[in-house]
Design an enzyme around this catalytic site. Structure first.
Site, PDB file in Angstrom:
ATOM      1  CG  HIS A 111       3.396  -3.852   4.518  1.00 47.75           C
ATOM      2  ND1 HIS A 111       3.952  -2.706   5.018  1.00 47.75           N
ATOM      3  CD2 HIS A 111       3.863  -4.875   5.291  1.00 47.75           C
ATOM      4  CE1 HIS A 111       4.725  -3.011   6.055  1.00 47.75           C
ATOM      5  NE2 HIS A 111       4.693  -4.320   6.234  1.00 47.75           N
TER       6      HIS A 111
ATOM      7  CE  LYS B 233       8.424  -3.452  16.161  1.00 48.45           C
ATOM      8  NZ  LYS B 233       7.950  -4.418  15.168  1.00 48.45           N
TER       9      LYS B 233
ATOM     10  NE  ARG C 216      10.836  -9.025   4.396  1.00 48.76           N
ATOM     11  CZ  ARG C 216      10.936  -8.305   5.504  1.00 48.76           C
ATOM     12  NH1 ARG C 216      10.937  -6.991   5.428  1.00 48.76           N
ATOM     13  NH2 ARG C 216      11.040  -8.871   6.683  1.00 48.76           N
TER      14      ARG C 216
ATOM     15  CB  SER D 291       8.067  -0.627   8.235  1.00 48.30           C
ATOM     16  OG  SER D 291       6.946  -1.121   7.552  1.00 48.30           O
TER      17      SER D 291
END
Ligand code: PNS
Length: 156
Positions: free
Chosen positions: A13, A37, A86, A123
């Protein structure tokens, strides 16, 4: 705008935030408030960590938002969202969101290729590896590492 869950912020990040801060006059890092979540850190904790690790950038501001990203962008007159890619696996969903956000509000999305050093990083993986005693010290800032290890220990 660099939006995300940031649960917690990683070097991946930070790479995108730092590079965005060199490209744009002002960068808003916005944490999504997602009640459905489960997260390891509260929104306030995530904001605190983000503020700490982005303090060297004079033009980065950290905030949170609830609901649609484009509504936040509209109300703060933010024209551009920056997203890190990514791998090809990120692309399908990111493209869909970019097209939806453009259709909804004319908000543009700029895709930034992540530094390959961090192309495997998320993460979720950081939390999983750290939870089982793996070394994640090279993947998150020291301040985040300390809080992550403390939180995981509290949860045991
Ligand atoms: O770090 P994440 O969880 O991959 O970030 C995803 C995020 C927060 C960028 C994305 O889920 C989002 O923008 N959510 C806000 C709700 C919204 O606008 N949904 C419609 C997207 S087209």
């Amino acid at each position: 705008m660099c939006p995300g869950s940031f649960d917690p912020v990683t070097h991946g990040h930070l790479d995108i935030i730092g590079r965005s801060s060199h490209l744009y006059d002002e960068v808003v890092v916005a944490v999504l408030i997602n009640k459905s979540k489960a997260s390891l850190f509260s929104v306030e904790e995530r904001i605190d960590m983000l503020r700490e690790v982005t303090s060297e950038y004079g033009n980065v501001r950290v905030d949170s938002f609830y609901g649609l990203l484009v509504d936040y962008c509209r109300s703060h007159e933010i024209p551009v969202v920056v997203k890190g890619l990514r791998a090809v696996s990120d692309f399908d969903y990111e493209l869909q969101m970019a097209q939806m956000n453009h259709d909804l509000a004319g908000v543009e999305t700029m895709f930034m290729a992540t530094n390959p050093t961090y192309s495997f990083l998320s993460s979720s993986l950081v939390k999983e590896v750290a939870n089982f005693g793996g070394d994640v010290s090279g993947l998150v800032p020291a301040y985040v590492l300390e809080r992550l290890l403390r939180r995981l220990a509290e949860r045991r």
